[in-house]
Design a protein around this motif. Structure first.
Motif, PDB file in Angstrom:
ATOM      1  N   ARG A 131       0.857  -1.189   0.000  1.00  0.00           N
ATOM      2  CA  ARG A 131       0.000   0.000   0.000  1.00  0.00           C
ATOM      3  C   ARG A 131       0.889   1.233   0.000  1.00  0.00           C
ATOM      4  N   VAL A 132       0.397   2.299  -0.588  1.00  0.00           N
ATOM      5  CA  VAL A 132       1.136   3.549  -0.679  1.00  0.00           C
ATOM      6  C   VAL A 132       0.714   4.452   0.461  1.00  0.00           C
ATOM      7  N   GLN A 133       1.673   4.850   1.277  1.00  0.00           N
ATOM      8  CA  GLN A 133       1.414   5.725   2.418  1.00  0.00           C
ATOM      9  C   GLN A 133       1.979   7.110   2.119  1.00  0.00           C
ATOM     10  N   ARG A 134       1.122   8.126   2.066  1.00  0.00           N
ATOM     11  CA  ARG A 134       1.552   9.494   1.776  1.00  0.00           C
ATOM     12  C   ARG A 134       1.523  10.306   3.062  1.00  0.00           C
ATOM     13  N   THR A 135       2.687  10.434   3.691  1.00  0.00           N
ATOM     14  CA  THR A 135       2.792  11.187   4.935  1.00  0.00           C
ATOM     15  C   THR A 135       2.779  12.686   4.670  1.00  0.00           C
ATOM     16  N   LEU A 136       3.432  13.109   3.599  1.00  0.00           N
ATOM     17  CA  LEU A 136       3.507  14.498   3.162  1.00  0.00           C
ATOM     18  C   LEU A 136       3.388  14.496   1.644  1.00  0.00           C
TER      19      LEU A 136
END
Length: 336
Positions: free
Chosen positions: A322-327
């Motif tokens: 899964r792609v996690q976009r923190t910023l």
């Protein structure tokens, strides 16, 4: 022959900061950009920062990526301002909340441009001094006076010198694809790199300056390597070799991926996910990390080099990740 090193355009990687520390550092960065962050959050962040040297290294890297992202944004604003001036001259006389706000960092307008213009970045200096250069994510094709075609990959720069004795390209950094033209005067064609000189013998080839060596891949004709120490090797069509100032590797089969970039493609043939993301990272200003638990997954396919979101969506569809976009500029790939 090129004898002195030039500033490298290769991407710096935070090998000294572990994945988990980088991940937490990015999360703290997002928290602290929230207008609602107060003294309690800052005190907790400071305790985390002081707990281990790895945390400080990770935080420094997050800040560096943030500055680079902001500088490139300022450069884009500079270009937009220049175009606007040209047009005018022709006329008559929470974390999610924090992530959304982070794009405003780094200044804007003329102040942002001044910060970009006068920051002593080796990459920028190299590009300003070169005859032809590309920025992050840009690819450019040029035709020289002898009908030689040269493609510059992302963050690449060359100088061109044609005289009565020779035709010479100097690779200041990055990667190029060369398809030599036919010279009626039969002048030799050379490419200088920081580790030596290449002589093209009627050929199509790529040259990439890596962190520790130079990679030459030949697709047509032949190219002779002469490194600084005097080593000499002939690389034939279908072969590739690496060389340094004092060594030349054995020949290996030429990797088709080494010229696929000229068509805007990253070609993965049983490539690890970590290696694919490292290649993708060359085309984007932000950070894309891979959780060690999925870094070894094997990838096969063709991916758009200049469309990170599309590439990540393809990977998320095909792999157990899964792609996690923190910023906006900090993305990680984690197990699903």
């Amino acid at each position: 022959m090129a004898a002195s090193p030039r500033p490298a355009l290769a991407e710096e990687r935070p090998a000294q900061a572990d994945y988990e520390s980088l991940k937490v550092a990015a999360e703290w960065y997002a928290v602290l950009q929230d207008a609602e962050a107060g003294a309690r959050q800052r005190a907790a962040w400071q305790r985390w920062l002081d707990a281990r040297p790895e945390h400080r290294r990770a935080w420094a890297h997050v800040e560096k990526v943030s500055r680079r992202f902001a500088l490139l944004r300022a450069d884009g604003e500079r270009e937009a301002a220049e175009k606007a001036m040209q047009v005018a001259a022709r006329r008559p006389p929470s974390r999610r909340l924090a992530a959304g706000r982070v794009l405003a960092l780094g200044g804007a307008g003329i102040l942002g441009w001044l910060a970009w213009r006068f920051t002593p970045l080796p990459v920028a200096v190299t590009a300003w001094r070169s005859d032809y250069a590309t920025s992050i994510g840009e690819q450019r094709g040029i035709v020289l006076a002898d009908d030689t075609r040269v493609w510059l990959n992302t963050r690449s720069a060359i100088d061109v010198q044609f005289n009565q004795d020779h035709r010479l390209l100097t690779l200041a950094g990055g990667e190029i694809l060369v398809e030599t033209g036919t010279d009626p005067r039969q002048r030799p064609f050379f490419v200088d790199t920081r580790y030596g000189r290449l002589q093209a013998l009627g050929t199509r080839f790529t040259v990439r300056e890596m962190d520790d060596d130079v990679l030459l891949a030949v697709y047509d004709g032949q190219v002779r390597i002469q490194n600084i120490a005097g080593g000499d090797a002939l690389v034939r069509a279908g072969e590739q070799k690496r060389y340094t100032a004092d060594g030349i590797s054995m020949a290996a089969p030429a990797d088709p991926a080494r010229e696929a970039w000229s068509r805007g493609v990253i070609l993965a043939e049983n490539l690890s996910l970590a290696d694919l993301i490292a290649e993708l990272g060359r085309y984007h200003a932000g950070y894309t990390g891979v959780d060690p638990r999925v870094a070894g997954l094997r990838v096969v396919g063709r991916y758009p080099a200049n469309d990170r979101d599309r590439t990540l969506a393809m990977l998320e569809r095909d792999l157990p990740i899964r792609v996690q976009r923190t910023l906006p500029w900090w993305v990680t790939l984690e197990p699903r």
